[in-house]
Design an enzyme around this catalytic site. Structure first.
Site, PDB file in Angstrom:
ATOM      1  N   ALA A  67      30.301 -26.409  -3.294  1.00 46.13           N
ATOM      2  CA  ALA A  67      30.920 -25.409  -4.163  1.00 46.13           C
ATOM      3  C   ALA A  67      31.854 -26.137  -5.128  1.00 46.13           C
ATOM      4  CB  ALA A  67      31.696 -24.404  -3.316  1.00 46.13           C
ATOM      5  N   GLY A 110      28.557 -26.615   0.242  1.00 47.52           N
ATOM      6  CA  GLY A 110      27.697 -25.503  -0.174  1.00 47.52           C
ATOM      7  C   GLY A 110      26.282 -25.955  -0.497  1.00 47.52           C
ATOM      8  N   GLU A 113      24.608 -25.896   2.712  1.00 40.21           N
ATOM      9  CA  GLU A 113      24.482 -24.493   3.126  1.00 40.21           C
ATOM     10  C   GLU A 113      23.386 -23.786   2.327  1.00 40.21           C
ATOM     11  OE1 GLU A 113      28.723 -24.037   2.532  1.00 40.21           O
ATOM     12  OE2 GLU A 113      28.987 -23.470   4.635  1.00 40.21           O
ATOM     13  N   GLU A 133      33.993 -30.198   3.942  1.00 38.14           N
ATOM     14  CA  GLU A 133      35.110 -29.290   3.631  1.00 38.14           C
ATOM     15  C   GLU A 133      36.392 -29.684   4.349  1.00 38.14           C
ATOM     16  OE1 GLU A 133      32.045 -28.390   4.434  1.00 38.14           O
ATOM     17  OE2 GLU A 133      31.311 -26.859   3.062  1.00 38.14           O
TER      18      GLU A 133
HETATM   19  N1  CAA Z   1      33.073 -29.598  -7.267  1.00 36.71           N
HETATM   20  C1  CAA Z   1      33.406 -29.864  -8.543  1.00 36.71           C
HETATM   21  N2  CAA Z   1      33.148 -31.037  -9.138  1.00 36.71           N
HETATM   22  C2  CAA Z   1      32.536 -31.975  -8.386  1.00 36.71           C
HETATM   23  C3  CAA Z   1      32.163 -31.769  -7.061  1.00 36.71           C
HETATM   24  C4  CAA Z   1      32.461 -30.491  -6.475  1.00 36.71           C
HETATM   25  N3  CAA Z   1      32.095 -30.167  -5.238  1.00 36.71           N
HETATM   26  N4  CAA Z   1      31.593 -32.890  -6.595  1.00 36.71           N
HETATM   27  C5  CAA Z   1      31.598 -33.769  -7.600  1.00 36.71           C
HETATM   28  N5  CAA Z   1      32.166 -33.222  -8.691  1.00 36.71           N
HETATM   29  C6  CAA Z   1      32.370 -33.834 -10.012  1.00 36.71           C
HETATM   30  C7  CAA Z   1      33.553 -34.776  -9.990  1.00 36.71           C
HETATM   31  O1  CAA Z   1      34.749 -34.081 -10.209  1.00 36.71           O
HETATM   32  C8  CAA Z   1      33.192 -35.694 -11.133  1.00 36.71           C
HETATM   33  O2  CAA Z   1      33.525 -35.083 -12.346  1.00 36.71           O
HETATM   34  P1  CAA Z   1      34.395 -35.904 -13.452  1.00 36.71           P
HETATM   35  O3  CAA Z   1      33.513 -37.051 -13.837  1.00 36.71           O
HETATM   36  O4  CAA Z   1      34.597 -34.896 -14.548  1.00 36.71           O
HETATM   37  O5  CAA Z   1      35.641 -36.329 -12.743  1.00 36.71           O
HETATM   38  C9  CAA Z   1      31.676 -35.776 -11.089  1.00 36.71           C
HETATM   39  O6  CAA Z   1      31.244 -34.640 -10.328  1.00 36.71           O
HETATM   40  C10 CAA Z   1      31.161 -37.012 -10.381  1.00 36.71           C
HETATM   41  O7  CAA Z   1      31.802 -37.094  -9.113  1.00 36.71           O
HETATM   42  P2  CAA Z   1      32.502 -38.448  -8.580  1.00 36.71           P
HETATM   43  O8  CAA Z   1      33.086 -39.217  -9.705  1.00 36.71           O
HETATM   44  O9  CAA Z   1      33.407 -38.067  -7.461  1.00 36.71           O
HETATM   45  O10 CAA Z   1      31.202 -39.219  -8.060  1.00 36.71           O
HETATM   46  P3  CAA Z   1      31.119 -40.275  -6.868  1.00 36.71           P
HETATM   47  O11 CAA Z   1      29.723 -40.810  -6.907  1.00 36.71           O
HETATM   48  O12 CAA Z   1      32.251 -41.225  -6.917  1.00 36.71           O
HETATM   49  O13 CAA Z   1      31.315 -39.405  -5.506  1.00 36.71           O
HETATM   50  C11 CAA Z   1      30.876 -37.532  -4.066  1.00 36.71           C
HETATM   51  C12 CAA Z   1      30.346 -38.457  -5.186  1.00 36.71           C
HETATM   52  C13 CAA Z   1      31.088 -38.342  -2.787  1.00 36.71           C
HETATM   53  C14 CAA Z   1      29.833 -36.451  -3.826  1.00 36.71           C
HETATM   54  C15 CAA Z   1      32.220 -36.910  -4.509  1.00 36.71           C
HETATM   55  O14 CAA Z   1      32.065 -36.377  -5.806  1.00 36.71           O
HETATM   56  C16 CAA Z   1      32.712 -35.831  -3.617  1.00 36.71           C
HETATM   57  O15 CAA Z   1      33.244 -36.084  -2.557  1.00 36.71           O
HETATM   58  N6  CAA Z   1      32.535 -34.531  -4.039  1.00 36.71           N
HETATM   59  C17 CAA Z   1      33.030 -33.404  -3.313  1.00 36.71           C
HETATM   60  C18 CAA Z   1      32.131 -33.054  -2.128  1.00 36.71           C
HETATM   61  C19 CAA Z   1      32.726 -31.877  -1.363  1.00 36.71           C
HETATM   62  O16 CAA Z   1      33.824 -31.947  -0.855  1.00 36.71           O
HETATM   63  N7  CAA Z   1      31.957 -30.786  -1.264  1.00 36.71           N
HETATM   64  C20 CAA Z   1      32.387 -29.578  -0.567  1.00 36.71           C
HETATM   65  C21 CAA Z   1      32.932 -28.591  -1.543  1.00 36.71           C
HETATM   66  S1  CAA Z   1      33.652 -27.179  -0.770  1.00 36.71           S
HETATM   67  C22 CAA Z   1      32.357 -26.213  -0.302  1.00 36.71           C
HETATM   68  O17 CAA Z   1      31.203 -26.509  -0.578  1.00 36.71           O
HETATM   69  C23 CAA Z   1      32.726 -24.964   0.456  1.00 36.71           C
HETATM   70  C24 CAA Z   1      31.609 -24.226   1.109  1.00 36.71           C
HETATM   71  O18 CAA Z   1      31.507 -24.134   2.325  1.00 36.71           O
HETATM   72  C25 CAA Z   1      30.590 -23.561   0.313  1.00 36.71           C
END
Ligand code: CAA
Length: 259
Positions: A67, A110, A113, A133
Site C-alpha cells: 500500500a 498489500g 495480500e 508492515e
Molecule cells: N509506498 C509508497 N512508495 C513506495 C513504496 C510504498 N509501499 N515502496 C516503494 N516506494 C517508492 C519509494 O518511496 C521510492 O520513491 P522515491 O524514488 O520518490 O523516493 C521508490 O518507490 C523506489 O523505492 P526505494 O528507493 O525504496 O527502492 P529500493 O530498491 O531501495 O527498496 C523496497 C525497495 C525494499 C521495496 C523499499 O522501497 C521498501 O521497503 N518499500 C516499502 C515496502 C513496505 O513497507 N510495504 C508495506 C506497505 S504497508 C501495507 O502494504 C499495508 C497493508 O497491509 C495493505
C-alpha cells in the site's frame, strides 16, 4: 481500454485479458487511484463475454511494494476508518472468472495480500514475498494475517508477519503461496499459458468450480460439500455438460460455448 495506473490488454491471447500495474517509479505502490482503476477494470472484464481468464502482473522489478506509504503516512485512525481502503478489495476476491497473478521482484505488504486475492500464482525466480508492515510500526490490514495464515500455516505466517523479512520464491513455493516458480524471462508467458488453457474450458464449470474452491476457505466441511454438490448438479443444466460428455463419448474435442 486504457487507464493510467492499470493498463489493460484484451488482445494478448484469445479469451485472455492482461492487467498491468503501472506505477513503475513507485514500485507499483498501491495507492487509492490504482486500486480503484484495478477494481473497475476487473469488474468490466468479469462481465465481458469474450474474456474467460485474467492475468494480473506488474513488472520485473516489482509486482507491488505494498500500500502507498506516502498516502497513508499523515492519516489518523478515523481517516483510515472512513477511507476504509481495503474493504473493497473483497470485490476482487469475488470475481467470477479466474484471476492469475504473474509476479516478479518485490511482492510486499498489500502486494502480497493482492496476490492472495488471486486464484493461481506464477512467480519468477526473482520474486520476494513479504509482509513488512511491522517495520513501519503497523500490521497487515488486507488479509496478511488471515488469508496468509490459512494459506501457509501459523508458524510460517508468524515468521513473515512478526519479522517483516521477505522470503524467496522457492520458499513461497514450498509454503504453498504460489503455484510455480519459473525463470524471470518466462513468468508472464507461463501465466498467460495457464490462462489460455483455462480459457478453453467450459466457462460455467470454471465459474462454479472456482466458487466452490473459494467456499472451502470460508465454510466448514459439510457446508462446503453441500455447496459443491449443488454446483455439480447445476452444471447438468448446461449445454456444455452435454457437449463435454458427448465429445468424450464420440472421441472428439469439445467445443464449449458457455451456455
Ligand atoms: N509506498 C509508497 N512508495 C513506495 C513504496 C510504498 N509501499 N515502496 C516503494 N516506494 C517508492 C519509494 O518511496 C521510492 O520513491 P522515491 O524514488 O520518490 O523516493 C521508490 O518507490 C523506489 O523505492 P526505494 O528507493 O525504496 O527502492 P529500493 O530498491 O531501495 O527498496 C523496497 C525497495 C525494499 C521495496 C523499499 O522501497 C521498501 O521497503 N518499500 C516499502 C515496502 C513496505 O513497507 N510495504 C508495506 C506497505 S504497508 C501495507 O502494504 C499495508 C497493508 O497491509 C495493505
Amino acid at each position: 481500454m486504457k487507464n493510467e495506473l492499470v493498463l489493460v490488454d484484451t488482445q494478448i491471447r484469445p479469451g485472455v485479458a492482461l492487467l498491468r500495474l503501472n506505477r513503475p517509479k513507485e514500485l507499483n505502490a498501491l495507492n487509492l487511484q490504482l486500486m480503484a482503476e484495478l477494481r473497475d477494470a476487473l469488474a468490466i472484464l468479469d462481465k465481458d463475454e469474450n474474456v474467460r481468464a485474467m492475468v494480473l502482473t506488474g513488472n520485473e522489478k516489482a509486482f507491488a511494494a505494498g500500500a502507498d506509504i506516502h498516502q497513508m503516512s499523515g492519516k489518523g485512525a478515523i481517516d483510515m476508518l472512513l477511507i476504509d481502503q481495503f474493504a473493497t478489495w473483497e470485490q476482487i476476491r469475488r470475481l467470477k472468472k479466474p484471476l492469475i497473478a504473474a509476479v516478479s521482484g518485490f511482492v510486499l505488504g498489500g502486494g502480497n495480500e493482492l496476490v492472495m486475492h488471486c486464484d493461481l500464482v506464477v512467480a519468477s525466480e526473482t520474486a520476494r514475498f513479504g509482509q513488512p508492515e511491522i517495520l513501519l510500526g503497523i500490521m497487515p490490514g488486507a488479509g496478511g494475517t488471515q488469508r496468509l495464515t490459512r494459506q501457509i500455516g501459523k508458524v510460517n505466517a508468524m515468521e513473515m508477519v512478526l519479522t517483516g523479512q521477505p522470503v524467496s520464491a522457492k520458499q513461497a513455493l514450498a509454503w504453498g503461496l504460489v503455484n510455480r516458480v519459473v525463470p524471470v524471462e518466462v513468468y508472464l508467458d507461463e501465466a498467460l499459458r495457464l490462462a489460455s488453457e483455462i480459457a478453453l474450458r467450459a466457462p460455467l464449470a470454471v465459474r462454479l468450480a472456482k466458487e466452490s474452491v473459494l467456499k472451502a476457505q470460508d465454510s466448514n466441511l459439510s457446508e462446503g460439500l453441500e455447496f459443491e454438490r449443488k454446483n455439480f448438479y447445476m452444471l447438468f443444466a448446461s449445454a456444455d455438460q452435454k457437449e463435454g460428455m458427448d465429445a468424450f463419448v464420440n472421441k472428439r474435442p469439445p467445443q464449449f460455448t458457455g451456455s
